[in-house]
Design an enzyme around this catalytic site. Structure first.
Site, PDB file in Angstrom:
ATOM      1  N   GLU A 152      -0.243  13.002 -42.204  1.00 40.89           N
ATOM      2  CA  GLU A 152       0.913  12.671 -41.516  1.00 40.89           C
ATOM      3  C   GLU A 152       0.721  11.223 -40.802  1.00 40.89           C
ATOM      4  O   GLU A 152       1.821  10.426 -40.513  1.00 40.89           O
ATOM      5  CB  GLU A 152       1.322  13.647 -40.366  1.00 40.89           C
ATOM      6  CG  GLU A 152       2.269  14.791 -40.772  1.00 40.89           C
ATOM      7  CD  GLU A 152       2.907  15.392 -39.807  1.00 40.89           C
ATOM      8  OE1 GLU A 152       2.634  15.282 -38.483  1.00 40.89           O
ATOM      9  OE2 GLU A 152       4.089  16.114 -39.978  1.00 40.89           O
ATOM     10  N   HIS A 163     -17.122  27.554 -56.102  1.00 38.56           N
ATOM     11  CA  HIS A 163     -16.915  28.369 -57.065  1.00 38.56           C
ATOM     12  C   HIS A 163     -15.441  28.484 -57.665  1.00 38.56           C
ATOM     13  O   HIS A 163     -14.863  29.427 -58.178  1.00 38.56           O
ATOM     14  CB  HIS A 163     -17.442  29.969 -56.741  1.00 38.56           C
ATOM     15  CG  HIS A 163     -18.804  29.828 -56.464  1.00 38.56           C
ATOM     16  ND1 HIS A 163     -19.651  29.988 -57.248  1.00 38.56           N
ATOM     17  CD2 HIS A 163     -19.258  29.823 -55.148  1.00 38.56           C
ATOM     18  CE1 HIS A 163     -20.948  30.017 -56.507  1.00 38.56           C
ATOM     19  NE2 HIS A 163     -20.581  29.724 -55.157  1.00 38.56           N
ATOM     20  N   LYS A 175      13.895  17.588 -41.394  1.00 34.24           N
ATOM     21  CA  LYS A 175      14.100  17.979 -40.174  1.00 34.24           C
ATOM     22  C   LYS A 175      15.776  17.951 -40.083  1.00 34.24           C
ATOM     23  O   LYS A 175      16.633  19.007 -39.794  1.00 34.24           O
ATOM     24  CB  LYS A 175      13.563  17.607 -39.089  1.00 34.24           C
ATOM     25  CG  LYS A 175      12.046  18.033 -39.053  1.00 34.24           C
ATOM     26  CD  LYS A 175      11.672  17.805 -37.227  1.00 34.24           C
ATOM     27  CE  LYS A 175      10.635  18.686 -36.859  1.00 34.24           C
ATOM     28  NZ  LYS A 175      10.064  18.320 -35.565  1.00 34.24           N
TER      29      LYS A 175
END
Ligand code: G6P
Length: 458
Positions: free
Chosen positions: A289, A310, A425
């Site tokens: 951000e 792995h 938002k």
């Protein structure tokens, strides 16, 4: 002076067709010095976004008092998301014992701890169903006071607690929000429930060392004075390192910038050990951000040693050369010696493990991974902390906040805003029918329409 952390940068320099060389760093020396001066001046003036740099010097008495009150509950649930939750997750994972909530109350000596972040009904419902709500404290954290996910969880919890204990519900809620603005501040004033301030000048992703991270940490028995002391020591040491090659934060900022410019557009954060797993998660928000704007930024990739050896290591070693990989190792871990199972012949080939320490194994794996990556020609930063405890986590947190802000300045972007998130938002508000956001409904229809374009159903 004992060390707070050490950073080895030698393997971050690579040649080839997109080189990042030591001499490139020297060219940035003046820029990074100027960025540091600016950061500290604006911090001193408590300019919006810069306040985190002052958090190591805060007065903790109110937070400790609230922590003591919270510690009297059977369970505490923090409601928040992004910067209002990730730091708490990171501190809890690093500094509480493994399987903390499952420990017997007499061993735990502090409340159980839960986070409500994602608005997934299954999680919220099953959590509230399993708690005795009269003995549970809810800590509602939001800088803006109106983040939809947090607001939704808050409404749900508030109503549930009221159903259980009526008007005394406000005694089970703590609000942590802006000192003056927002719905939650209004709510705290009108109901009289306890509240703490998030300093106005501190943004969400830089807030873990404020009341946001510290109130629950203190309630859970984490020593927040030591945490903040570690951050303070780091700040004070960084101030004294006024030469680029002596200042690990300046070096990391420059190295990250140069690799970004050279097209290595991913920053892999790979700590070793389960206790640091959520450090990578916290870092991802801080880095992503803060730096991802105006076409700049590198994509944070969370990894965990040894598990990702792995899973992802093949890609890091032999995939595209688009990553700068940071490995975090810990010098002192509990050793835990493996047994000698000499009586079973079938296990003879495992005798190289007999009597070895599991704690050492993690470090050996970290070093082996770093070596394999360097052999494959990939740039690696190797960072070491003495141990996973309050002082060193506080120092590490401050260190990365500072590095991130500096990289932002070197990229000439604002590391303290998040305009791209705000757009999303607004769209959520419009679709949820919030007053004042009606105009965005049409935009969502248009853009989401584009997402649905050429849909193929099977
Ligand atoms: O603390 P709040 O205001 O509820 O914000 C929670 C989060 O919301 C947004 O997603 C921002 O981009 C984040 O930086 C912030 O941490």
């Amino acid at each position: 002076m004992d060390e707070l952390l050490s950073v080895s940068v030698g393997a971050a320099f690579v040649g080839g067709d997109r080189p990042v060389l030591r001499e490139n760093i020297d060219d940035l020396s003046k820029m990074v010095e100027e960025a540091d001066v600016l950061l500290r001046e604006k911090g001193r003036d408590d300019v919006e976004g810069f306040g985190w740099i002052n958090l190591p010097y805060q007065d903790l008495s109110e937070t400790i008092k609230i922590g003591r009150w919270l510690s009297g509950f059977e369970a505490i649930v923090q409601i928040g998301i992004g910067g209002s939750a990730l730091g708490n997750r990171m501190l809890a994972k690093a500094l509480l014992p493994p399987f903390y909530n499952e420990l017997d109350a007499s061993v735990r000596k502090a409340p159980k701890f839960y986070l409500l972040e994602n608005p997934d009904p299954k999680t919220a419902v099953s959590l509230l169903d399993r708690l005795d709500l009269s003995k549970t404290a809810f800590i509602v954290v939001s800088k803006s006071g109106s983040t939809t996910e947090t607001a939704a969880h808050f409404l749900w919890a508030w109503q549930k607690v009221r159903e259980k204990i009526g008007e005394r519900a406000s005694d089970n809620f703590l609000i942590i929000t802006d000192p003056r603005k927002g719905i939650l501040r209004k709510f705290a004033k009108s109901t009289g429930c306890r509240s703490l301030n998030i300093p106005e000048s501190v943004g969400g992703r830089y807030s873990v060392l404020s009341s946001v991270g510290l109130a629950t940490a203190s309630a859970l028995g984490i020593n927040i004075e030591k945490l903040v002391q570690g951050a303070k020591e780091m700040d004070q040491r960084l101030v004294l390192r006024s030469h680029l090659w002596e200042n690990p934060a300046w070096l990391l900022a420059c190295i990250n910038l140069l690799h970004a410019k050279a097209g290595r557009n991913m920053a892999v954060m790979m700590p070793y050990g389960d206790d640091l797993a959520d450090f990578a998660e916290w870092f991802a928000q801080l880095w992503g951000e803060s730096l991802g704007k105006e076409g700049y930024g590198t994509t944070p990739v969370r990894a965990l040693g040894a598990i990702d050896q792995h899973s992802q290591l093949q890609l890091y070693a032999e995939g595209p050369d688009d990553k700068l990989i940071t490995i975090i190792d810990v010098k002192n871990r509990p050793l835990f010696l493996l047994p000698d199972v000499v009586d079973i012949d079938a296990l003879k080939d495992l005798e190289f493990l007999y009597g070895k320490a599991l704690g050492d194994l993690l470090s050996i794996e970290a070093r082996s991974t770093a070596s394999a990556l360097v052999k494959a020609g990939k740039p690696v930063i190797y960072l070491n902390i003495p141990e996973v405890s309050e002082r060193y986590i506080g120092a590490l947190v401050f260190f990365y906040e500072y590095v991130t802000a500096l990289v932002g300045f070197l990229m000439k972007i604002n590391p303290f805003d998040q305009p791209g998130v705000e757009q999303g938002k607004r769209y959520i508000y419009s679709l949820m029918g919030r007053r004042g956001y009606e105009e965005y409904v049409k935009e969502v229809e248009e853009y989401f329409g584009a997402c649905q374009n050429t849909e193929i159903i099977i």
